[in-house]
Design an enzyme around this catalytic site. Structure first.
Site, PDB file in Angstrom:
ATOM      1  N   HIS A 228      48.012  48.869  40.401  1.00  0.00           N
ATOM      2  CA  HIS A 228      47.350  48.381  39.028  1.00  0.00           C
ATOM      3  C   HIS A 228      48.136  47.420  38.414  1.00  0.00           C
ATOM      4  CE1 HIS A 228      44.822  47.715  35.624  1.00  0.00           C
ATOM      5  NE2 HIS A 228      45.956  48.000  34.961  1.00  0.00           N
ATOM      6  N   TYR A 232      48.532  42.695  36.297  1.00  0.00           N
ATOM      7  CA  TYR A 232      49.060  42.129  35.088  1.00  0.00           C
ATOM      8  C   TYR A 232      50.345  41.144  35.501  1.00  0.00           C
ATOM      9  CZ  TYR A 232      45.864  45.324  33.013  1.00  0.00           C
ATOM     10  OH  TYR A 232      44.813  46.112  32.701  1.00  0.00           O
ATOM     11  N   HIS A 379      34.163  42.244  40.291  1.00  0.00           N
ATOM     12  CA  HIS A 379      35.124  42.219  38.874  1.00  0.00           C
ATOM     13  C   HIS A 379      36.377  41.420  39.367  1.00  0.00           C
ATOM     14  CE1 HIS A 379      37.753  43.960  36.382  1.00  0.00           C
ATOM     15  NE2 HIS A 379      38.623  44.587  37.182  1.00  0.00           N
ATOM     16  N   PHE A 380      37.021  41.497  40.664  1.00  0.00           N
ATOM     17  CA  PHE A 380      38.215  40.904  40.880  1.00  0.00           C
ATOM     18  C   PHE A 380      38.159  39.301  40.964  1.00  0.00           C
ATOM     19  CE2 PHE A 380      38.557  43.234  44.823  1.00  0.00           C
ATOM     20  CZ  PHE A 380      38.576  42.115  45.655  1.00  0.00           C
ATOM     21  N   HIS A 381      37.080  39.025  41.521  1.00  0.00           N
ATOM     22  CA  HIS A 381      36.941  37.494  41.474  1.00  0.00           C
ATOM     23  C   HIS A 381      36.796  36.735  39.889  1.00  0.00           C
ATOM     24  CE1 HIS A 381      36.538  38.245  45.734  1.00  0.00           C
ATOM     25  NE2 HIS A 381      36.857  36.919  45.803  1.00  0.00           N
ATOM     26  N   ARG A 442      31.700  47.911  49.647  1.00  0.00           N
ATOM     27  CA  ARG A 442      32.574  46.716  49.897  1.00  0.00           C
ATOM     28  C   ARG A 442      33.219  46.883  51.068  1.00  0.00           C
ATOM     29  NH1 ARG A 442      37.867  47.854  46.066  1.00  0.00           N
ATOM     30  NH2 ARG A 442      38.671  46.062  47.176  1.00  0.00           N
ATOM     31  N   ARG A 443      34.340  46.305  51.615  1.00  0.00           N
ATOM     32  CA  ARG A 443      35.056  46.156  52.554  1.00  0.00           C
ATOM     33  C   ARG A 443      34.403  46.553  54.037  1.00  0.00           C
ATOM     34  NH1 ARG A 443      38.793  50.115  49.234  1.00  0.00           N
ATOM     35  NH2 ARG A 443      40.354  48.551  48.582  1.00  0.00           N
TER      36      ARG A 443
HETATM   37 FE1  HAS Z   1      40.641  45.545  37.411  1.00  0.00          FE
HETATM   38  C1  HAS Z   1      39.684  47.237  40.239  1.00  0.00           C
HETATM   39  C2  HAS Z   1      40.043  47.977  35.176  1.00  0.00           C
HETATM   40  C3  HAS Z   1      41.618  43.561  34.286  1.00  0.00           C
HETATM   41  C4  HAS Z   1      42.103  42.940  38.903  1.00  0.00           C
HETATM   42  N1  HAS Z   1      40.849  45.358  39.225  1.00  0.00           N
HETATM   43  C5  HAS Z   1      40.509  45.926  40.334  1.00  0.00           C
HETATM   44  C6  HAS Z   1      40.918  45.429  41.606  1.00  0.00           C
HETATM   45  C7  HAS Z   1      41.438  44.170  41.054  1.00  0.00           C
HETATM   46  C8  HAS Z   1      41.367  44.060  39.867  1.00  0.00           C
HETATM   47  C9  HAS Z   1      42.089  43.215  42.262  1.00  0.00           C
HETATM   48  O1  HAS Z   1      39.440  51.081  35.619  1.00  0.00           O
HETATM   49  C10 HAS Z   1      40.421  45.984  42.829  1.00  0.00           C
HETATM   50  C11 HAS Z   1      41.564  46.699  43.826  1.00  0.00           C
HETATM   51  C12 HAS Z   1      40.857  46.885  44.881  1.00  0.00           C
HETATM   52  O2  HAS Z   1      40.834  45.991  45.736  1.00  0.00           O
HETATM   53  O3  HAS Z   1      40.557  48.384  45.080  1.00  0.00           O
HETATM   54  N2  HAS Z   1      40.814  45.836  35.345  1.00  0.00           N
HETATM   55  C13 HAS Z   1      40.430  46.960  34.644  1.00  0.00           C
HETATM   56  C14 HAS Z   1      40.512  47.080  33.096  1.00  0.00           C
HETATM   57  C15 HAS Z   1      41.065  45.684  32.850  1.00  0.00           C
HETATM   58  C16 HAS Z   1      40.993  45.034  34.203  1.00  0.00           C
HETATM   59  C17 HAS Z   1      40.252  48.024  32.313  1.00  0.00           C
HETATM   60  N3  HAS Z   1      41.645  43.917  36.940  1.00  0.00           N
HETATM   61  C18 HAS Z   1      41.940  43.095  35.430  1.00  0.00           C
HETATM   62  C19 HAS Z   1      42.855  42.036  35.689  1.00  0.00           C
HETATM   63  C20 HAS Z   1      42.846  41.772  36.997  1.00  0.00           C
HETATM   64  C21 HAS Z   1      42.085  42.884  37.824  1.00  0.00           C
HETATM   65  C22 HAS Z   1      43.128  41.235  34.731  1.00  0.00           C
HETATM   66  C23 HAS Z   1      43.445  40.611  37.871  1.00  0.00           C
HETATM   67  C24 HAS Z   1      44.188  39.563  37.294  1.00  0.00           C
HETATM   68  N4  HAS Z   1      40.089  47.336  37.422  1.00  0.00           N
HETATM   69  C25 HAS Z   1      39.851  48.183  36.869  1.00  0.00           C
HETATM   70  C26 HAS Z   1      39.399  49.554  37.483  1.00  0.00           C
HETATM   71  C27 HAS Z   1      39.490  49.155  38.808  1.00  0.00           C
HETATM   72  C28 HAS Z   1      39.753  47.690  38.837  1.00  0.00           C
HETATM   73  C29 HAS Z   1      39.087  50.828  36.706  1.00  0.00           C
HETATM   74  C30 HAS Z   1      39.049  50.213  39.732  1.00  0.00           C
HETATM   75  C31 HAS Z   1      37.521  50.131  40.403  1.00  0.00           C
HETATM   76  C32 HAS Z   1      37.564  51.076  41.670  1.00  0.00           C
HETATM   77  O4  HAS Z   1      36.914  52.078  41.342  1.00  0.00           O
HETATM   78  O5  HAS Z   1      37.991  50.594  42.639  1.00  0.00           O
HETATM   79  C33 HAS Z   1      41.552  45.000  31.659  1.00  0.00           C
HETATM   80  O6  HAS Z   1      42.886  44.735  31.645  1.00  0.00           O
HETATM   81  C34 HAS Z   1      40.671  44.103  31.194  1.00  0.00           C
HETATM   82  C35 HAS Z   1      40.743  43.476  29.839  1.00  0.00           C
HETATM   83  C36 HAS Z   1      40.093  42.369  29.429  1.00  0.00           C
HETATM   84  C37 HAS Z   1      39.618  41.879  28.272  1.00  0.00           C
HETATM   85  C38 HAS Z   1      38.964  40.613  28.070  1.00  0.00           C
HETATM   86  C39 HAS Z   1      39.745  39.811  27.005  1.00  0.00           C
HETATM   87  C40 HAS Z   1      39.183  38.354  26.791  1.00  0.00           C
HETATM   88  C41 HAS Z   1      40.051  37.475  26.939  1.00  0.00           C
HETATM   89  C42 HAS Z   1      39.343  35.901  26.905  1.00  0.00           C
HETATM   90  C43 HAS Z   1      39.796  35.050  25.858  1.00  0.00           C
HETATM   91  C44 HAS Z   1      38.856  33.518  25.933  1.00  0.00           C
HETATM   92  C45 HAS Z   1      39.414  32.400  25.944  1.00  0.00           C
HETATM   93  C46 HAS Z   1      38.585  31.247  26.172  1.00  0.00           C
HETATM   94  C47 HAS Z   1      40.691  32.134  26.074  1.00  0.00           C
HETATM   95  C48 HAS Z   1      39.038  42.887  27.260  1.00  0.00           C
HETATM   96  C49 HAS Z   1      41.516  37.273  26.716  1.00  0.00           C
HETATM   97  C50 HAS Z   1      37.549  31.146  25.223  1.00  0.00           C
HETATM   98  C51 HAS Z   1      36.611  29.959  25.377  1.00  0.00           C
HETATM   99  C52 HAS Z   1      36.151  29.302  24.533  1.00  0.00           C
HETATM  100  C53 HAS Z   1      35.143  28.012  24.941  1.00  0.00           C
HETATM  101  C54 HAS Z   1      35.595  29.809  23.149  1.00  0.00           C
HETATM  102 CU    CU Z   2      43.408  48.693  37.714  1.00  0.00          CU
END
Ligand code: HAS
Ligand code: CU
Length: 557
Positions: A228, A232, A379-381, A442-443
């Site tokens: 996990h 980050y 999700h992760f793409h 998946r997988r």
């Molecule tokens: Fe995730 C599974 C929960 C974030 C990557 N995640 C994965 C896997 C990967 C991955 C690779 O709770 C699969 C692993 C595998 O192969 O089995 N993930 C979360 C949560 C967050 C989260 C709560 N994940 C990420 C990030 C990753 C990533 C970042 C990679 C870089 N994830 C999970 C969970 C699983 C999971 C379960 C397990 C699923 C399962 O059952 O297998 C949080 O950190 C997300 C928080 C993000 C936000 C968004 C904030 C928005 C922002 C945008 C700002 C906008 C801008 C542009 C700058 C709240 C910061 C604005 C533009 C304008 C034009 C105005």
């Molecule tokens: Cu995670």
């Protein structure tokens, strides 16, 4: 003066790291295309199911582990050197870690190729989440261990530069870019220790035949302790760009330096003690502990939500500096034709959707619906595959001229590339999410679902498969555009044309001195992070021991 003229050695190290990252993303991208087309029954007869898993392993390892790590180290080499104004301490150390880091992935990649090329007597179809009971040749694990150890060397080099700098600047606040790089590397030290223990004490001796078996629950827990937090380690370099450069690309300045520091420290503290949210379906871990880590997962949303606020507000500040007005029409004043800007902004937009999906994943009960379905790759793409990867590509357009002394070529192609990626990813990941909701796993290369009818949110697999094929094709074309721009720029003649890049990084509107100095006390924050890990993982591991992990005669597999 360009960075390459001021710090030629560090520019070379940054360039070399980015070059390896680009080779990885090029090969990994091709395997990604094959992967998606295979899943969509498009090229199914070309490969055996085992070869499908080899391709999937290669795609995951090259993209998620090799591309990200090398790019991050290259980017931080630039950021730390630039912001401290001093180079690495000892060049032999630098060459040492770079060599280790490079040899590792070659070894692992050759092991994966064993399944595709008959004369290589190695095998690794264990996927990028390489936990037991799947087993690979020892060389696969040795390679990954070298990659990790090498990257630790890079972290030591950054800390060493900071230490040297502090000797001469005892009362000055750590420059923001160095602060962000060091916080990220500390997180990396902490979380990668889990995978290092898993590989060195369990997987490697097991694949060498030194120990007869390993305990899948323990090794999975060690993996997800790392697995996990590693997300980050991928995300924070993108945040490094969004905080220190995106406001500039937008025409303005970051709102608050201290807020950026708090965000990075929250990641250092909260990223690791939440890995159980990948094990909600695992037996052998109590429901209560899973519930606790679900709640902790919701805490780790906080720094990302703070980022969304600050970064968008800084972009608005930039847009207003450029003459933008109105509640939302300021968006039109942003430099959408500049790929360094548009890539980061589109990456951020996609991350808002990917983060929302993360919140869904993290719910203990809803997770049961999407776990092990193709929703998760969807999700992760969006997260690592776009928020991170597209930001890396975007910043390359700005950074490469400074690292090479050569002007960016094929600017129109560069300007189009982030939009192609954006559209391709929206189409592909939408299909993945919807297929996942319909229960497509998946997988897996099998079973094929063409005969199954769904009453869930898809009209049929024909439609979503088409999106998968088309989206992946767009992504591949976008990747090719990126690589053409980069390679052609690299081949250009140094000094032939003015760089047309301003390397200055503006100070935030509210500077470091507006915040408390304790934010810079990395010893304190690291100690608290370790304490949280001991609490969060001590209890589940103690329970496993109680349940007979090391009991005589227990059958580990
Ligand atoms: Fe995730 C599974 C929960 C974030 C990557 N995640 C994965 C896997 C990967 C991955 C690779 O709770 C699969 C692993 C595998 O192969 O089995 N993930 C979360 C949560 C967050 C989260 C709560 N994940 C990420 C990030 C990753 C990533 C970042 C990679 C870089 N994830 C999970 C969970 C699983 C999971 C379960 C397990 C699923 C399962 O059952 O297998 C949080 O950190 C997300 C928080 C993000 C936000 C968004 C904030 C928005 C922002 C945008 C700002 C906008 C801008 C542009 C700058 C709240 C910061 C604005 C533009 C304008 C034009 C105005
Ligand atoms: Cu995670």
């Amino acid at each position: 003066m360009a960075f390459v003229d001021e710090h030629p050695f560090e520019a070379k190290i940054a360039r070399l790291n980015i070059a390896v990252a680009l080779v990885a993303v090029g090969i990994g991208g091709l395997f990604g295309l094959l992967q998606a087309w295979f899943r969509a029954d498009f090229v199914r007869s070309f490969f055996s199911p085992t070869q499908y898993y080899a391709i999937l392993t290669a795609h995951g390892v090259l993209m998620a582990l090799v591309f990200t790590t090398f790019f991050t180290v290259g980017l931080f080499t630039w950021g730390v050197t630039r912001s401290l104004g001093r180079g690495f301490h000892d060049r032999r150390v630098t060459w040492g870690w770079f060599t280790l880091m490079t040899l590792g992935p070659i070894l692992s990649f050759v092991s994966v190729l064993g399944e595709l090329v008959s004369w290589i007597p190695l095998h690794a179809t264990v996927l990028y989440t390489f936990y037991a009971p799947l087993e690979a040749s020892p060389t696969f694990y040795v390679g990954l261990a070298l990659l990790v150890v090498g990257s630790w060397g890079a972290g030591v080099d950054f800390l060493w530069s900071l230490y040297d700098w502090q000797q001469h600047n005892p009362d000055t606040r750590i420059p923001l870019q160095t602060f962000m790089a060091v916080a990220t590397m500390l997180l990396w030290f902490l979380c990668s220790a889990g995978v290092a223990i898993e590989v060195v004490f369990f997987l490697l001796p097991w694949s060498l035949g030194w120990i007869p078996a390993v305990n899948p629950l323990l090794t999975r827990t060690l993996f997800w302790y790392f697995g996990h937090a590693v997300v980050y380690f991928w995300l924070l370099p993108a945040y490094f760009v969004w905080y220190s450069l995106l406001p500039k690309f937008s025409g303005g300045r970051l709102l608050s330096d201290s807020l950026a520091r708090v965000v990075f420290l929250l990641f250092l503290l909260l990223s690791t003690p939440v890995g159980l949210h990948h094990q909600f379906s695992d037996p052998g871990i109590s429901q209560g502990l899973k519930f606790v880590q679900m709640v902790s997962t919701y805490f780790i949303l906080l720094p990302s939500l703070m980022t969304a606020f600050t970064v968008v507000a800084s972009m608005e500040h930039g847009a207003r500096q450029r003459g933008g007005t109105g509640r939302l029409s300021w968006l039109r004043a942003l430099p959408w034709e500049n790929p360094a800007f548009s890539g980061c902004a589109l990456a951020g937009l996609i991350f808002a959707a990917g983060g929302f999906g993360g919140m869904v994943n993290a719910g203990l009960n809803i997770n049961a619906m999407i776990h092990n379905t193709i929703w998760v790759p969807g999700h992760f793409h969006l997260t690592v595959g776009t928020a991170v990867a597209l930001t890396f590509m975007a910043v390359t357009y700005w950074l490469l001229p400074q690292l090479t002394g050569k002007r960016l070529r094929h600017r129109t192609l560069a300007a189009v590339q982030p939009y192609l990626w954006f559209v391709g990813m929206v189409v592909m990941s939408n299909a993945m999410h919807r297929e996942g909701l319909a229960g497509v796993p998946r997988r897996t290369s099998l079973p094929q679902y063409s005969q199954v009818t769904f009453n869930l949110p898809i009209t049929g697999l024909g439609e979503t498969h088409l999106q998968l094929v088309g989206g992946a094709a767009l992504l591949f074309v976008s990747l090719c555009c990126f690589l053409v721009v980069v390679l052609q720029t690299w081949r250009g003649e140094r000094g032939a044309m003015p760089l047309a890049v301003n390397g200055h990084v503006p100070e935030p509107l509210s500077g470091a001195d507006a915040g408390p100095g304790i934010l810079d006390d990395f010893r304190l924050w690291f100690a608290i992070a370790v304490l949280l890990v001991v609490i969060a993982y001590g209890i589940p591991i103690a329970q496993m021991i109680q349940h007979g992990l090391f009991a005589p005669g227990s059958a580990p597999i």
